[in-house]
Design an enzyme around this catalytic site. Structure first.
Site, PDB file in Angstrom:
ATOM      1  CD1 TRP A 102      17.442  -4.088  10.144  1.00 32.38           C
ATOM      2  CD2 TRP A 102      16.154  -5.020   8.572  1.00 32.38           C
ATOM      3  NE1 TRP A 102      16.265  -4.477  10.734  1.00 32.38           N
ATOM      4  CE2 TRP A 102      15.459  -5.041   9.807  1.00 32.38           C
ATOM      5  CE3 TRP A 102      15.543  -5.558   7.439  1.00 32.38           C
ATOM      6  CZ2 TRP A 102      14.178  -5.580   9.929  1.00 32.38           C
ATOM      7  CZ3 TRP A 102      14.269  -6.103   7.561  1.00 32.38           C
ATOM      8  CH2 TRP A 102      13.596  -6.103   8.791  1.00 32.38           C
ATOM      9  CG  ASP A 172      18.079   0.863   5.167  1.00 34.17           C
ATOM     10  OD1 ASP A 172      17.326   1.783   5.544  1.00 34.17           O
ATOM     11  OD2 ASP A 172      17.821  -0.344   5.344  1.00 34.17           O
ATOM     12  CE  LYS A 196      12.840   0.922  11.495  1.00 35.59           C
ATOM     13  NZ  LYS A 196      12.259   0.003  12.471  1.00 35.59           N
TER      14      LYS A 196
END
Length: 360
Positions: A102, A172, A196
């Site tokens: 990511w 992030d 999440k």
């Protein structure tokens, strides 16, 4: 109905209390005679939900007054683009710490828009560890330093954040926000897809220091932080249902004793799983180095590919969902986000011990 043992990496488990609360008001929210999904986003009933979500998040994370909370769409992936569009001037360089796929994706998008550089990387060891934050060096004239706080695919997590940089720190936190206390004031911007730890997919939370929000007529309207900040994230129709469910998740977190209470449970869940791995004499092998282990995503393999396949098949038959590792690395992964009950983790540890007993 028996709830599944849901260890999906995302969209992930939601607290049962949240689902029951939403069900209770599904057809008639606030005596409006309408579902929350049917309300105008300009109505007082929805606006109260919207603002309550911001207030709860502010309280739970102790967000200072000089920060703005935005509810956006496009997931964390759109932030890979919005952040450099808004915060990377042509004469500056953005630095990225590479700790997984990511962060690679974030760097790739930023590189399309301006000057970028890698500050530090653990790619040489297949992202099995988090580099020492004290070794990160970023020039004082850099635009910002970007990190990914938790790496879902490799099962690694920052235990402390860089403190020796003078530029805005951007994180992030899609997969570990609200899982443990953080000092928001140390960050210029935090962003997180909700699916999440915060709620369902469809809404992305951005917490941004107000001095970083600039009006720029050259930016596409919908890709400007200024657009959304000045309109309380109501410039266009927001994902109202996702924000409502996010607000319920925040209420649930408060009921658990806030982020501190959640962190205590998360520590216990992670300890039980890692203890099984560490005490298996190599039957289970963790991917992440011990000092970099994630408390959200426990990644491991077994002694052979055939044994791994057998483990996953038997786990599925036993009611465990989502234990397959990411397609890029294989193996197994148990995602134990905030809403995964301790009891479900204990059932998984029992299954793992029994599987080892039968196959050793």
């Amino acid at each position: 109905m028996k709830r599944a043992y849901n260890f999906n990496a995302g969209p992930a488990a939601l607290p049962e209390w949240v689902l029951q609360e939403a069900k209770e008001h599904w057809l008639n929210f606030n005596d409006t005679g309408m579902s929350l999904m049917e309300l105008s986003h300009r109505s007082a009933d929805y606006e109260a939900v919207h603002n309550e979500a911001k207030e709860l998040l502010t309280s739970l994370l102790s967000i200072p007054d000089n920060y703005e909370i935005l509810f956006l769409q496009g997931g964390a992936s759109l932030q890979f683009t919005m952040i450099p569009m808004n915060l990377l001037p042509k004469n500056q360089t953005a630095y990225y710490a590479l700790t997984g796929i990511w962060s690679e994706k974030a760097l790739k998008e930023a590189s399309k828009l301006g000057n970028t550089a890698i500050s530090i990387s653990s790619k040489n060891e297949n992202y099995s560890y988090i580099p020492n934050s004290e070794q990160i060096e970023v020039p004082k004239d850099a635009a910002y330093l970007h990190i990914t706080s938790n790496n879902t695919i490799y099962g690694t997590q920052w235990s402390s954040y860089p403190t020796n940089v003078s530029v805005p720190l951007i994180a992030d936190m899609s997969s570990d926000i609200l899982s443990t206390p953080i000092d928001v004031s140390k960050f210029g911007l935090i962003y997180a897809g909700a699916q999440k730890n915060l709620g369902p997919s469809g809404v992305t939370v951005v917490i941004i220091r107000k001095d970083l929000i600039k009006e720029d007529a050259a930016l596409p309207t919908m890709l400007s932080f200024h657009t959304h900040a000045k309109s309380n994230s109501l410039f266009n129709t927001p994902p109202t249902l996702a924000i409502y469910l996010l607000s319920l998740v925040l209420k649930w977190v408060k009921k658990q004793g806030g982020v501190e209470g959640i962190a205590t449970i998360n520590n216990e869940k992670a300890k039980h799983l890692y203890d099984v791995i560490d005490q298996s004499n190599g039957f289970y092998r963790g991917h992440a180095e011990e000092t970099s282990r994630s408390k959200m995503n426990v990644t491991f393999t077994l002694q052979s590919e055939n044994l791994t396949k057998a483990f996953l098949q038997e786990a599925k038959e036993a009611g465990f969902v989502g234990l397959n590792g990411h397609r890029s690395v294989g193996g197994c992964r148990a995602s134990i986000y905030n809403a995964v009950p301790l009891e479900h983790v204990m059932e998984l540890t029992k299954f793992m011990k029994e599987f080892q007993r039968k196959n050793q």
